[in-house]
Structures are given as structure tokens and as C-alpha cells.
Design a protein around this motif. Structure first.
Motif, PDB file in Angstrom:
ATOM      1  N   SER A   1     109.042  72.336  29.418  1.00 42.41           N
ATOM      2  CA  SER A   1     108.552  73.400  30.299  1.00 42.41           C
ATOM      3  C   SER A   1     107.107  73.764  29.976  1.00 42.41           C
ATOM      4  O   SER A   1     106.298  73.998  30.876  1.00 42.41           O
ATOM      5  CB  SER A   1     109.443  74.632  30.195  1.00 42.41           C
ATOM      6  N   VAL A   2     106.763  73.808  28.694  1.00 42.64           N
ATOM      7  CA  VAL A   2     105.385  74.094  28.282  1.00 42.64           C
ATOM      8  C   VAL A   2     104.464  72.977  28.769  1.00 42.64           C
ATOM      9  O   VAL A   2     103.388  73.235  29.323  1.00 42.64           O
ATOM     10  CB  VAL A   2     105.298  74.275  26.749  1.00 42.64           C
ATOM     11  N   LEU A   3     104.877  71.735  28.591  1.00 44.71           N
ATOM     12  CA  LEU A   3     104.093  70.597  29.064  1.00 44.71           C
ATOM     13  C   LEU A   3     103.948  70.633  30.588  1.00 44.71           C
ATOM     14  O   LEU A   3     102.857  70.420  31.120  1.00 44.71           O
ATOM     15  CB  LEU A   3     104.744  69.285  28.633  1.00 44.71           C
ATOM     16  N   LEU A   4     105.043  70.924  31.274  1.00 42.66           N
ATOM     17  CA  LEU A   4     105.022  71.010  32.733  1.00 42.66           C
ATOM     18  C   LEU A   4     104.056  72.089  33.201  1.00 42.66           C
ATOM     19  O   LEU A   4     103.257  71.872  34.118  1.00 42.66           O
ATOM     20  CB  LEU A   4     106.433  71.286  33.264  1.00 42.66           C
ATOM     21  N   ALA A   5     104.092  73.240  32.556  1.00 40.15           N
ATOM     22  CA  ALA A   5     103.178  74.327  32.915  1.00 40.15           C
ATOM     23  C   ALA A   5     101.730  73.921  32.665  1.00 40.15           C
ATOM     24  O   ALA A   5     100.841  74.207  33.479  1.00 40.15           O
ATOM     25  CB  ALA A   5     103.530  75.585  32.130  1.00 40.15           C
ATOM     26  N   LYS A   6     101.492  73.248  31.550  1.00 42.37           N
ATOM     27  CA  LYS A   6     100.128  72.825  31.224  1.00 42.37           C
ATOM     28  C   LYS A   6      99.594  71.821  32.247  1.00 42.37           C
ATOM     29  O   LYS A   6      98.453  71.895  32.671  1.00 42.37           O
ATOM     30  CB  LYS A   6     100.093  72.234  29.816  1.00 42.37           C
ATOM     31  N   VAL A   7     100.445  70.886  32.662  1.00 37.39           N
ATOM     32  CA  VAL A   7     100.030  69.853  33.607  1.00 37.39           C
ATOM     33  C   VAL A   7      99.869  70.412  35.016  1.00 37.39           C
ATOM     34  O   VAL A   7      98.910  70.084  35.711  1.00 37.39           O
ATOM     35  CB  VAL A   7     101.052  68.686  33.604  1.00 37.39           C
ATOM     36  N   THR A   8     100.806  71.251  35.434  1.00 32.61           N
ATOM     37  CA  THR A   8     100.812  71.675  36.834  1.00 32.61           C
ATOM     38  C   THR A   8     100.095  72.991  37.107  1.00 32.61           C
ATOM     39  O   THR A   8      99.684  73.232  38.236  1.00 32.61           O
ATOM     40  CB  THR A   8     102.258  71.797  37.351  1.00 32.61           C
ATOM     41  N   LEU A   9      99.951  73.832  36.122  1.00 34.36           N
ATOM     42  CA  LEU A   9      99.375  75.156  36.360  1.00 34.36           C
ATOM     43  C   LEU A   9      97.961  75.309  35.815  1.00 34.36           C
ATOM     44  O   LEU A   9      97.445  76.411  35.721  1.00 34.36           O
ATOM     45  CB  LEU A   9     100.295  76.240  35.793  1.00 34.36           C
ATOM     46  N   THR A  10      97.330  74.205  35.451  1.00 36.17           N
ATOM     47  CA  THR A  10      95.940  74.228  35.006  1.00 36.17           C
ATOM     48  C   THR A  10      95.039  74.200  36.238  1.00 36.17           C
ATOM     49  O   THR A  10      95.209  73.341  37.109  1.00 36.17           O
ATOM     50  CB  THR A  10      95.643  73.008  34.114  1.00 36.17           C
ATOM     51  N   PRO A  11      94.090  75.123  36.333  1.00 35.65           N
ATOM     52  CA  PRO A  11      93.195  75.127  37.507  1.00 35.65           C
ATOM     53  C   PRO A  11      92.384  73.841  37.594  1.00 35.65           C
ATOM     54  O   PRO A  11      92.067  73.212  36.594  1.00 35.65           O
ATOM     55  CB  PRO A  11      92.276  76.324  37.247  1.00 35.65           C
ATOM     56  N   SER A  12      92.058  73.480  38.824  1.00 33.99           N
ATOM     57  CA  SER A  12      91.261  72.293  39.080  1.00 33.99           C
ATOM     58  C   SER A  12      90.123  72.682  40.031  1.00 33.99           C
ATOM     59  O   SER A  12      90.182  72.407  41.226  1.00 33.99           O
ATOM     60  CB  SER A  12      92.136  71.204  39.695  1.00 33.99           C
ATOM     61  N   PRO A  13      89.082  73.336  39.484  1.00 34.25           N
ATOM     62  CA  PRO A  13      88.003  73.820  40.344  1.00 34.25           C
ATOM     63  C   PRO A  13      87.290  72.715  41.122  1.00 34.25           C
ATOM     64  O   PRO A  13      86.804  72.940  42.225  1.00 34.25           O
ATOM     65  CB  PRO A  13      87.032  74.497  39.375  1.00 34.25           C
ATOM     66  N   ALA A  14      87.256  71.501  40.598  1.00 37.73           N
ATOM     67  CA  ALA A  14      86.565  70.400  41.274  1.00 37.73           C
ATOM     68  C   ALA A  14      87.225  70.037  42.597  1.00 37.73           C
ATOM     69  O   ALA A  14      86.564  69.556  43.515  1.00 37.73           O
ATOM     70  CB  ALA A  14      86.522  69.180  40.363  1.00 37.73           C
ATOM     71  N   SER A  15      88.531  70.274  42.713  1.00 37.74           N
ATOM     72  CA  SER A  15      89.229  69.897  43.946  1.00 37.74           C
ATOM     73  C   SER A  15      89.570  71.106  44.820  1.00 37.74           C
ATOM     74  O   SER A  15      90.381  70.993  45.726  1.00 37.74           O
ATOM     75  CB  SER A  15      90.494  69.113  43.608  1.00 37.74           C
ATOM     76  N   GLU A  16      88.928  72.246  44.558  1.00 34.39           N
ATOM     77  CA  GLU A  16      89.224  73.454  45.322  1.00 34.39           C
ATOM     78  C   GLU A  16      89.012  73.275  46.818  1.00 34.39           C
ATOM     79  O   GLU A  16      89.794  73.761  47.628  1.00 34.39           O
ATOM     80  CB  GLU A  16      88.356  74.618  44.807  1.00 34.39           C
ATOM     81  N   ASP A  17      87.968  72.579  47.215  1.00 31.32           N
ATOM     82  CA  ASP A  17      87.668  72.400  48.631  1.00 31.32           C
ATOM     83  C   ASP A  17      88.460  71.247  49.258  1.00 31.32           C
ATOM     84  O   ASP A  17      88.484  71.114  50.481  1.00 31.32           O
ATOM     85  CB  ASP A  17      86.166  72.133  48.825  1.00 31.32           C
ATOM     86  N   LEU A  18      89.094  70.422  48.438  1.00 30.98           N
ATOM     87  CA  LEU A  18      89.772  69.239  48.940  1.00 30.98           C
ATOM     88  C   LEU A  18      91.260  69.442  49.208  1.00 30.98           C
ATOM     89  O   LEU A  18      91.824  68.776  50.078  1.00 30.98           O
ATOM     90  CB  LEU A  18      89.612  68.083  47.951  1.00 30.98           C
ATOM     91  N   VAL A  19      91.913  70.309  48.469  1.00 27.23           N
ATOM     92  CA  VAL A  19      93.369  70.421  48.547  1.00 27.23           C
ATOM     93  C   VAL A  19      93.799  71.343  49.687  1.00 27.23           C
ATOM     94  O   VAL A  19      93.151  72.331  49.988  1.00 27.23           O
ATOM     95  CB  VAL A  19      93.989  70.917  47.220  1.00 27.23           C
ATOM     96  N   THR A  20      94.901  70.940  50.310  1.00 27.58           N
ATOM     97  CA  THR A  20      95.543  71.764  51.331  1.00 27.58           C
ATOM     98  C   THR A  20      97.043  71.682  51.108  1.00 27.58           C
ATOM     99  O   THR A  20      97.555  70.701  50.556  1.00 27.58           O
ATOM    100  CB  THR A  20      95.217  71.257  52.754  1.00 27.58           C
ATOM    101  N   SER A  21      97.739  72.706  51.544  1.00 26.10           N
ATOM    102  CA  SER A  21      99.197  72.702  51.418  1.00 26.10           C
ATOM    103  C   SER A  21      99.798  71.634  52.312  1.00 26.10           C
ATOM    104  O   SER A  21      99.263  71.318  53.368  1.00 26.10           O
ATOM    105  CB  SER A  21      99.762  74.073  51.796  1.00 26.10           C
ATOM    106  N   ASN A  22     100.921  71.085  51.863  1.00 25.14           N
ATOM    107  CA  ASN A  22     101.616  70.064  52.637  1.00 25.14           C
ATOM    108  C   ASN A  22     103.075  70.467  52.779  1.00 25.14           C
ATOM    109  O   ASN A  22     103.803  70.534  51.800  1.00 25.14           O
ATOM    110  CB  ASN A  22     101.524  68.704  51.943  1.00 25.14           C
ATOM    111  N   LEU A  23     103.491  70.729  54.000  1.00 25.91           N
ATOM    112  CA  LEU A  23     104.883  71.071  54.268  1.00 25.91           C
ATOM    113  C   LEU A  23     105.627  69.951  54.993  1.00 25.91           C
ATOM    114  O   LEU A  23     106.809  70.083  55.271  1.00 25.91           O
ATOM    115  CB  LEU A  23     104.959  72.358  55.098  1.00 25.91           C
TER     116      LEU A  23
END
Length: 191
Positions: free
Chosen positions: A19-41
Motif C-alpha cells: 500500500s505504501v509503494l502503491l501510494a508512492k507510485v500513484t499519488l506522486t504529483p507529475s507537474p510535467a504532465s499537468e497539461d497533457l492528462v485528462t480523465s478517461n471514463l
């Protein structure tokens, strides 16, 4: 009882570490891709994007990474899920946990967004882990702990059969008596 407690403690520590590893991998901000990412439903949209826009290695890294993130759920959750419908419960728990992670990513983390394909890939990874190894090791664990004297269904005495099943002669007699009773019920009563 001691073995069961030790195994469950090790598995719980493994789940916490994951869970700690998962949080580190998935919940780390990625400022470089802020303008590129969009939600996908829409299921499959990100997978198509991986195939079209990424190099083969990049697509494998994205899809494979999401598959691998789910595998520990398939290995560890079966120890905590009741035996009945274990695969379905493990799958549902993984899907809910990963959906929550994706929702937190999309709502709170800069440069990250909710992606239904990630939830699907993570859940598929959990199923993969469950079928490759999780099912076997959890089954062996329960067989070992039940056989070693831990109280459970196999340690109880079987219930005695209250009445033996009737043989063929008893069935014929019962059938004849039923037919006779039906025949009498249809006749008028004597005056």
C-alpha cells in the motif's frame, strides 16, 4: 494457531508495504504532465492511445506497470477473504480499492487523472496473481492450518444421519398407501 497468526501477520505487513509503494507510485504529483492528462471514463480509450501514440516499449511499460500493480492484491487478499466466492470477492475488493486510488489521483494529485483503463488493468493483474499463485498458497495455508488442529469446519465431528434412507420395498409400500388414500378421497361417503 501460532502458525496462522504468524502467516497472517506477515501477509498483513506485506499488504501495508504494498500500500505504501502503491501510494508512492500513484499519488506522486507529475507537474510535467499537468497539461497533457485528462480523465478517461471510456474503457479501452487509454489502451488505444498507448498503442497509437507510444513506442512499443512505452506502451508495454504503461499497460504492464498497471497489470503488475494489481498482482499483489491477488496474492495477499485471498488470506483475508472467506473461502466462499474468494475469487469474486478478491476481484471486487481490488476493483474498489483501485477505483478509490484513481479517484484520489484525479481529484487531489497534480498531473494525474482518473482512468478507468487503469482500474481494469489493475484488477486484471489481481486476477492474474490470484490464478498464478494466490489461489494455491492461500489454499495450502488453510489446509495446513485446518489440519494442524485449528478450530474450523474440518475439526468438527460430522453430524449423525438421523434416519437411513428407505429401501425399495419401503418406497413401494408408501406409494401404494398414497394411491389408496387418493382413491378413497375421490369416492362419495357412504349413506
Amino acid at each position: 494457531m501460532l502458525v496462522r497468526g504468524a502467516v497472517l501477520t506477515v501477509v498483513l505487513l506485506g499488504l501495508v508495504a504494498f500500500s505504501v509503494l502503491l501510494a508512492k507510485v500513484t499519488l506522486t504529483p507529475s507537474p510535467a504532465s499537468e497539461d497533457l492528462v485528462t480523465s478517461n471514463l471510456r474503457p479501452g480509450r487509454s489502451l488505444r492511445q498507448y498503442a497509437e501514440d507510444y513506442t512499443f516499449l512505452g506502451a508495454v511499460k504503461q499497460a504492464g506497470g498497471n497489470l503488475l500493480l494489481g498482482v499483489p492484491f491477488g496474492l495477499l487478499l485471498p488470506f483475508f477473504v472467506p473461502r466462499r466466492l474468494r475469487m469474486i470477492r478478491t476481484t471486487l475488493l481490488t476493483a474498489v480499492a483501485m477505483a478509490v486510488v484513481e479517484l484520489v489521483q484525479g481529484a487531489l494529485v497534480a498531473g494525474r487523472a482518473f482512468d478507468i483503463d487503469d482500474v481494469i488493468l489493475n484488477t486484471a493483474g489481481a486476477l492474474l496473481g490470484y490464478f498464478l499463485l494466490g489461489r494455491r498458497i492461500s489454499h495450502r495455508y488453510y489446509v495446513y492450518t485446518d489440519a494442524s488442529g485449528a478450530p474450523g469446519p474440518s475439526a468438527q465431528e460430522p453430524a449423525a444421519d438421523p434416519e437411513p434412507a428407505p429401501g425399495p420395498a419401503a418406497r413401494r409400500t408408501k406409494t401404494a398407501a398414497t394411491k389408496t388414500a387418493r382413491g378413497k378421497a375421490g369416492q362419495p361417503a357412504p349413506p
